[in-house]
Design a protein around this motif. Structure first.
Motif, PDB file in Angstrom:
ATOM      1  N   UNK A  45     -14.508 -74.736  23.607  1.00  0.00           N
ATOM      2  CA  UNK A  45     -14.304 -73.294  23.638  1.00  0.00           C
ATOM      3  C   UNK A  45     -13.213 -72.965  22.640  1.00  0.00           C
ATOM      4  N   UNK A  46     -13.368 -71.844  21.944  1.00  0.00           N
ATOM      5  CA  UNK A  46     -12.422 -71.511  20.877  1.00  0.00           C
ATOM      6  C   UNK A  46     -12.101 -70.027  20.896  1.00  0.00           C
ATOM      7  N   UNK A  47     -10.996 -69.691  20.225  1.00  0.00           N
ATOM      8  CA  UNK A  47     -10.628 -68.298  19.989  1.00  0.00           C
ATOM      9  C   UNK A  47     -10.621 -68.050  18.493  1.00  0.00           C
ATOM     10  N   UNK A  48     -11.279 -66.988  18.085  1.00  0.00           N
ATOM     11  CA  UNK A  48     -11.310 -66.574  16.688  1.00  0.00           C
ATOM     12  C   UNK A  48     -11.025 -65.083  16.634  1.00  0.00           C
ATOM     13  N   UNK A  49      -9.828 -64.721  16.195  1.00  0.00           N
ATOM     14  CA  UNK A  49      -9.441 -63.318  16.259  1.00  0.00           C
ATOM     15  C   UNK A  49      -9.407 -62.876  17.713  1.00  0.00           C
ATOM     16  N   UNK A  50     -10.161 -61.825  18.040  1.00  0.00           N
ATOM     17  CA  UNK A  50     -10.262 -61.371  19.427  1.00  0.00           C
ATOM     18  C   UNK A  50     -11.473 -61.958  20.142  1.00  0.00           C
ATOM     19  N   UNK A  51     -12.263 -62.750  19.415  1.00  0.00           N
ATOM     20  CA  UNK A  51     -13.484 -63.314  19.991  1.00  0.00           C
ATOM     21  C   UNK A  51     -13.216 -64.659  20.650  1.00  0.00           C
ATOM     22  N   UNK A  52     -13.965 -64.930  21.720  1.00  0.00           N
ATOM     23  CA  UNK A  52     -13.971 -66.227  22.376  1.00  0.00           C
ATOM     24  C   UNK A  52     -15.393 -66.746  22.369  1.00  0.00           C
ATOM     25  N   UNK A  53     -15.547 -68.065  22.206  1.00  0.00           N
ATOM     26  CA  UNK A  53     -16.895 -68.632  22.157  1.00  0.00           C
ATOM     27  C   UNK A  53     -16.941 -70.030  22.719  1.00  0.00           C
ATOM     28  N   UNK A  54     -18.141 -70.450  23.146  1.00  0.00           N
ATOM     29  CA  UNK A  54     -18.396 -71.809  23.614  1.00  0.00           C
ATOM     30  C   UNK A  54     -19.536 -72.374  22.781  1.00  0.00           C
ATOM     31  N   UNK A  55     -19.326 -73.551  22.205  1.00  0.00           N
ATOM     32  CA  UNK A  55     -20.346 -74.095  21.315  1.00  0.00           C
ATOM     33  C   UNK A  55     -20.274 -75.617  21.275  1.00  0.00           C
ATOM     34  N   UNK A  56     -21.268 -76.224  20.663  1.00  0.00           N
ATOM     35  CA  UNK A  56     -21.317 -77.679  20.519  1.00  0.00           C
ATOM     36  C   UNK A  56     -20.416 -78.127  19.362  1.00  0.00           C
ATOM     37  N   UNK A  57     -20.220 -79.443  19.280  1.00  0.00           N
ATOM     38  CA  UNK A  57     -19.404 -80.002  18.205  1.00  0.00           C
ATOM     39  C   UNK A  57     -20.285 -80.272  16.998  1.00  0.00           C
ATOM     40  N   UNK A  58     -20.697 -79.202  16.365  1.00  0.00           N
ATOM     41  CA  UNK A  58     -21.606 -79.291  15.230  1.00  0.00           C
ATOM     42  C   UNK A  58     -20.941 -78.708  14.001  1.00  0.00           C
ATOM     43  N   UNK A  59     -21.038 -79.425  12.901  1.00  0.00           N
ATOM     44  CA  UNK A  59     -20.392 -78.979  11.664  1.00  0.00           C
ATOM     45  C   UNK A  59     -21.111 -77.779  11.065  1.00  0.00           C
ATOM     46  N   UNK A  60     -20.348 -76.990  10.328  1.00  0.00           N
ATOM     47  CA  UNK A  60     -20.915 -75.901   9.550  1.00  0.00           C
ATOM     48  C   UNK A  60     -21.393 -74.710  10.342  1.00  0.00           C
ATOM     49  N   UNK A  61     -20.848 -74.491  11.522  1.00  0.00           N
ATOM     50  CA  UNK A  61     -21.286 -73.351  12.319  1.00  0.00           C
ATOM     51  C   UNK A  61     -20.726 -72.049  11.749  1.00  0.00           C
TER      52      UNK A  61
END
Length: 733
Positions: A651-667
């Motif tokens: 799970x990550x924070x980017x600016x005001x966005x939060x997301x859940x994703x796989x460990x995949x390059x180039x997303x």
């Protein structure tokens, strides 16, 4: 600019921050910037201008704009009230009839906008000329910066402002004949420094506008400010007896006399005309007869529909404090505006797990086995750890008790039996979830410990700790032996250690590169971008981080007929992975440190993953894989990331966005973005203000640079000011 309830912070909340009123009030409090002339008092309440009879009684609301209206000053003839308002979208000077009416704008120069609380405000009304035709203002139009102000006269009839020759100053007052001005060269009326005697301590001066000369009239090392001029005397606020009280300075005899003796609260914003003065003390308005010295409290009753105190619902996605991902990344935990929310990664509703008012819950963590959600709550009066079972209808259970200090984020052990956290007692603590026993496992001697995590077998805790030379080192604590060991020496600054998933290494970052460069601005050398990621091999015979490779030419031989063996005929059995067991050999461990072959730079947020490590560098989330020495960018513009307990998702924070994703390059940016449209909660302003006040009091207590707060009875301070908070929060007719 939208009018809002400014947050209460610490001891001086009512001297520096605006707060909307409570319900309809008899004998109201929290009135500010009062002024008096003849039989009329004007003041600010809930960001609006009000007036009341000089003897007190029912107050009348004169302004109602959504912006702040401040600093009302009644003209000497009693016909007008000049004030600072935001009707035009910026702060300007306005005037209105003293009995109310449509405001008329007098200034049109762009204001500097919102400043920090200690910076005060632009376009402050200070006084009137004796003929009621011009208004003395302080406007932030100096070459020194936005917080500095210069004096101007604004005509009641409009037109360009007339600048006065003084280059910079704070609050000021004109003499009865308008040819002199009493002022402070330093402006610090909005700064909340108590008993300050430093370089910004303010003294009073008199400037002769005709002769272009000045004279310093006070030289107290502390604070002299907020002058009012009547006849041959100047009245001002000074903290000569530790609290700001009203003093009289006789211009002819140069003698000084104390007029008020308030011991609990400061006398703030004294102002008046024609032999009368009013000031604010403890939220009340006091009236002082300057000729007789008689002082009395003015009882003011305020009745109006104050929308600022009504509970309301709000989406709090812009108030996210911390976040966590569930063990298999099906859900996210988000703390926002004091509540804990459970948000689905894809399908399902958003749940408010705590749903409390006047209580703050922060730092949620999901146990790796999925059974519990832990978080901090100040429901008991101090922040304690609570557990909430992951099932419908579960009630929170308080795990710790007796806390006395601010806590930092906690971490679960992989076996879900322990929590580790650090608090402002400078202690790293281990909590047994089953028994609720808390054990101090380390004590910081200098800086705080912000990085700590468990080994994959849950038997070790690694953390960084600053040594006597100011450099950090990697330490470990063994849960079975209750022993601490320092792993890296004090030669370099080492921090952010985490165990590798296989238990063979500890990843950490260290400043070991000396990239000597010459400064472009001064005759000096600089070292920058000194950080790399390193791996420490824990066992003396542990596997090397990078295996040696040697390409050999194979020898071709004639093919032989294949004969199937007995083993090949047997059915292959599934391979069962051996449980990880961490062993640390201390001898020679500093010689078993290997740098990840990447350029020195900025590295942080280390996360151990299978076969490598995640990290953030220059705002991008990377994954480094050991086997092929491959470094890949997973996501750009990431400020923070956490791993799911199963090691498959993040799970990550980017600016005001939060997301859940796989460990995949180039997303792409926004991968797995969470929907936060349902992150809505009910907010009761009165209860929230009370909690904010207590939080502010705790923060001052825990972060003051001296543990005894210079002998101040801090608990007594809280009790002294609490009635004002309760007044705001609970009082009603």
């Amino acid at each position: 600019m939208q009018k809002s309830a400014f947050k209460l912070i610490g001891l001086v909340i009512f001297c520096s921050i605006f707060i909307p009123g409570a319900y309809a009030q008899n004998d109201a409090r929290l009135m500010r910037f009062p002024d008096i002339n003849k039989n009329l008092i004007a003041f600010v309440y809930a960001g609006d201008i009000w007036s009341v009879d000089a003897n007190g009684g029912e107050a009348r609301r004169l302004t109602s704009h959504s912006g702040l209206e401040l600093f009302p000053k009644i003209s000497p003839d009693g016909k007008w009230i000049a004030f600072s308002g935001e009707y035009s979208g910026s702060r300007q000077i306005y005037v209105m009839p003293s009995n109310g009416g449509t405001p008329r704008q007098l200034t049109f120069y762009n204001s500097v906008g919102i400043m920090p609380p200690r910076g005060g405000f632009d376009d402050v009304v200070l006084d009137w000329t004796s003929d009621s035709k011009n208004i003395l203002i302080r406007a932030n139009r100096t070459p020194f910066g936005d917080r500095n102000g210069k004096y101007y006269l604004v005509s009641l009839d409009g037109g360009l402002e007339k600048p006065l020759p003084i280059v910079n100053g704070g609050f000021a007052a004109l003499s009865p004949n308008d040819n002199q001005i009493c002022f402070t060269p330093v402006d610090r009326e909005f700064r909340t420094w108590k008993r300050y005697k430093g370089g910004r301590a303010s003294d009073l001066w008199i400037y002769d506008l005709d002769k272009n000369t000045s004279e310093q009239i006070t030289d107290f090392k502390g604070t002299d400010q907020l002058p009012t001029w009547f006849e041959d005397n100047i009245y001002f606020a000074s903290d000569r007896d530790l609290k700001l009280n009203i003093y009289q300075y006789d211009i002819k005899t140069k003698s000084l006399k104390q007029l008020t003796h308030h011991a609990d609260f400061d006398c703030m914003w004294p102002s008046g005309e024609n032999g009368q003065m009013v000031y604010e003390n403890g939220g009340f308005i006091y009236k002082l007869n300057l000729q007789t010295g008689k002082e009395e409290k003015v009882t003011v009753n305020i009745h109006f529909d104050n929308p600022n105190i009504l509970p309301y619902y709000k989406n709090v996605k812009d108030f996210v404090e911390s976040f966590e991902v569930s063990p298999t990344a099906k859900r996210a935990l988000i703390s926002a505006r004091g509540d804990i929310f459970s948000v689905p990664a894809e399908n399902g509703p958003t749940y408010n797990l705590t749903n409390t008012q006047g209580v703050r819950e922060i730092y949620p963590r999901w146990s790796p086995d999925g059974k519990y959600i832990s978080y901090y709550s100040d429901a008991s009066g101090e922040y304690e750890i609570y557990l909430l079972e992951n099932k419908k209808g579960a009630l929170p259970k308080q795990l710790t008790s007796g806390s006395t200090a601010w806590k930092y984020d906690s971490e679960w052990s992989p076996n879900s039996k322990y929590l580790v956290y650090f608090d402002r007692t400078l202690q790293l603590k281990l909590v047994d979830v089953e028994t609720a026993k808390t054990t101090v496992i380390a004590h910081a001697d200098r800086s705080e410990i912000h990085s700590y995590s468990f080994s994959p077998d849950s038997k070790w805790v690694t953390y960084d700790k600053e040594g006597a030379n100011g450099l950090g080192a990697v330490w470990v604590y063994n849960l079975e032996t209750a022993q601490n060991q320092q792993l890296t020496d004090d030669s370099f600054n080492d921090n952010s250690p985490v165990f590798s998933t296989d238990g063979n290494y500890i990843w950490f970052v260290s400043d070991r590169d000396y990239n000597l460069d010459f400064s472009s601005f001064e005759f000096n050398y600089v070292y920058n971008k000194s950080t790399r990621i390193y791996a420490m091999v824990l066992k003396a015979d542990g596997p090397k981080l990078f295996k040696d490779k040697n390409d050999l030419e194979p020898i071709k031989e004639g093919e032989k007929p294949h004969v199937e063996t007995k083993k090949e005929k047997e059915v292959e059995k599934p391979v069962v992975a051996e449980p990880v067991k961490v062993q640390i050999d201390l001898e020679g461990i500093n010689s078993r440190i290997t740098a990840i072959p990447m350029k020195a730079g900025e590295y942080r947020n280390l996360l151990a993953v299978t076969g490598g490590v995640l990290y953030i560098s220059e705002g991008n989330l990377h994954q480094y894989t050991i086997e092929d020495k491959k470094d890949e960018v997973l996501l750009e513009n990431v400020s923070q990331a956490v791993m799911s307990a199963d090691g498959k998702m993040m799970m990550y924070r980017s600016g005001k966005d939060l997301g859940i994703t796989k460990l995949t390059a180039g997303q792409k940016s926004g991968a797995g973005k969470l929907g936060l449209d349902d992150l809505t909660m009910k907010i009761d302003p009165r209860k929230e203000w009370a909690q904010i006040y207590t939080d502010g009091w705790r923060i001052f207590r825990d972060y003051f640079y001296q543990s005894n707060i210079h002998g101040v009875d801090w608990k007594g301070i809280k009790e002294r000011y609490s009635p004002l908070v309760e007044y705001v929060s609970h009082r009603a007719d």
